[in-house]
Design a protein around this motif. Structure first.
Motif, PDB file in Angstrom:
ATOM      1  N   GLN A   1      27.932 -15.437  43.179  1.00 15.57           N
ATOM      2  CA  GLN A   1      29.074 -14.591  43.500  1.00 15.57           C
ATOM      3  C   GLN A   1      28.768 -13.730  44.724  1.00 15.57           C
ATOM      4  O   GLN A   1      27.645 -13.254  44.878  1.00 15.57           O
ATOM      5  CB  GLN A   1      29.412 -13.674  42.324  1.00 15.57           C
ATOM      6  N   LEU A   2      29.774 -13.540  45.574  1.00 12.53           N
ATOM      7  CA  LEU A   2      29.610 -12.662  46.725  1.00 12.53           C
ATOM      8  C   LEU A   2      29.598 -11.215  46.252  1.00 12.53           C
ATOM      9  O   LEU A   2      30.263 -10.857  45.284  1.00 12.53           O
ATOM     10  CB  LEU A   2      30.749 -12.864  47.722  1.00 12.53           C
ATOM     11  N   GLY A   3      28.851 -10.379  46.947  1.00 13.17           N
ATOM     12  CA  GLY A   3      28.785  -8.967  46.621  1.00 13.17           C
ATOM     13  C   GLY A   3      29.996  -8.212  47.125  1.00 13.17           C
ATOM     14  O   GLY A   3      30.808  -8.739  47.892  1.00 13.17           O
TER      15      GLY A   3
ATOM     16  N   VAL B   1      34.756 -12.756  53.411  1.00 12.82           N
ATOM     17  CA  VAL B   1      35.052 -14.081  53.944  1.00 12.82           C
ATOM     18  C   VAL B   1      36.137 -13.909  54.996  1.00 12.82           C
ATOM     19  O   VAL B   1      37.191 -13.342  54.725  1.00 12.82           O
ATOM     20  CB  VAL B   1      35.542 -15.043  52.841  1.00 12.82           C
ATOM     21  N   ILE B   2      35.869 -14.388  56.199  1.00  7.32           N
ATOM     22  CA  ILE B   2      36.839 -14.333  57.291  1.00  7.32           C
ATOM     23  C   ILE B   2      37.233 -15.763  57.619  1.00  7.32           C
ATOM     24  O   ILE B   2      36.382 -16.612  57.857  1.00  7.32           O
ATOM     25  CB  ILE B   2      36.252 -13.640  58.535  1.00  7.32           C
ATOM     26  N   SER B   3      38.523 -16.016  57.630  1.00  9.49           N
ATOM     27  CA  SER B   3      39.026 -17.354  57.912  1.00  9.49           C
ATOM     28  C   SER B   3      39.695 -17.356  59.279  1.00  9.49           C
ATOM     29  O   SER B   3      40.521 -16.500  59.582  1.00  9.49           O
ATOM     30  CB  SER B   3      40.032 -17.765  56.830  1.00  9.49           C
ATOM     31  N   ALA B   4      39.344 -18.318  60.107  1.00 10.50           N
ATOM     32  CA  ALA B   4      39.950 -18.451  61.431  1.00 10.50           C
ATOM     33  C   ALA B   4      40.212 -19.923  61.698  1.00 10.50           C
ATOM     34  O   ALA B   4      39.459 -20.790  61.280  1.00 10.50           O
ATOM     35  CB  ALA B   4      39.019 -17.890  62.500  1.00 10.50           C
ATOM     36  N   ASP B   5      41.307 -20.204  62.365  1.00  8.61           N
ATOM     37  CA  ASP B   5      41.679 -21.577  62.673  1.00  8.61           C
ATOM     38  C   ASP B   5      41.993 -21.664  64.156  1.00  8.61           C
ATOM     39  O   ASP B   5      42.652 -20.785  64.711  1.00  8.61           O
ATOM     40  CB  ASP B   5      42.892 -21.987  61.842  1.00  8.61           C
TER      41      ASP B   5
ATOM     42  N   LEU C   1      34.665 -20.428  48.454  1.00 12.62           N
ATOM     43  CA  LEU C   1      34.827 -19.174  49.187  1.00 12.62           C
ATOM     44  C   LEU C   1      36.071 -18.413  48.727  1.00 12.62           C
ATOM     45  O   LEU C   1      36.057 -17.191  48.634  1.00 12.62           O
ATOM     46  CB  LEU C   1      34.884 -19.433  50.692  1.00 12.62           C
ATOM     47  N   TYR C   2      37.152 -19.144  48.434  1.00 19.40           N
ATOM     48  CA  TYR C   2      38.336 -18.480  47.887  1.00 19.40           C
ATOM     49  C   TYR C   2      38.014 -17.817  46.556  1.00 19.40           C
ATOM     50  O   TYR C   2      38.575 -16.775  46.218  1.00 19.40           O
ATOM     51  CB  TYR C   2      39.483 -19.476  47.699  1.00 19.40           C
ATOM     52  N   ALA C   3      37.108 -18.419  45.791  1.00 20.05           N
ATOM     53  CA  ALA C   3      36.688 -17.850  44.507  1.00 20.05           C
ATOM     54  C   ALA C   3      35.575 -16.823  44.688  1.00 20.05           C
ATOM     55  O   ALA C   3      35.005 -16.354  43.711  1.00 20.05           O
ATOM     56  CB  ALA C   3      36.239 -18.967  43.576  1.00 20.05           C
ATOM     57  N   ARG C   4      35.238 -16.497  45.950  1.00 22.45           N
ATOM     58  CA  ARG C   4      34.183 -15.535  46.312  1.00 22.45           C
ATOM     59  C   ARG C   4      32.825 -15.981  45.775  1.00 22.45           C
ATOM     60  O   ARG C   4      32.068 -15.202  45.223  1.00 22.45           O
ATOM     61  CB  ARG C   4      34.540 -14.134  45.841  1.00 22.45           C
TER      62      ARG C   4
END
Length: 78
Positions: free
Chosen positions: A45-47, A52-56, A36-39
């Protein structure tokens, strides 16, 4: 102030540590996150319109009311 830490014995920027996990599923979970960090997701590949949303969740951190009243900003030069 800038040169003071260089003369002292405390040099946190020179400290390195490594943590090794023994969890059997760690490599698979880490691969998902690194992709995901590399999309990338499932090899594609992500468009440009995908995000990407990161939540902790930190369950031990709770919103608490203030114990003391809020004080005004200090005067300049203080």
């Amino acid at each position: 102030m800038r040169h003071w830490p260089a003369q002292d014995a405390l040099k946190p920027w020179q400290h390195r540590s490594w943590t090794f996990t023994t969890s059997p599923g760690f490599r698979l979970q880490a691969a998902w996150v690194l992709d995901l960090y590399a999309r990338t997701w499932q090899g594609e590949q992500l468009g440009d319109d995908e995000f990407v949303i990161s939540a902790d969740e930190e369950t031990s951190i709770q919103a608490r009311c203030r114990c003391h009243p809020t004080s005004p900003p200090a005067r300049p030069g203080r």
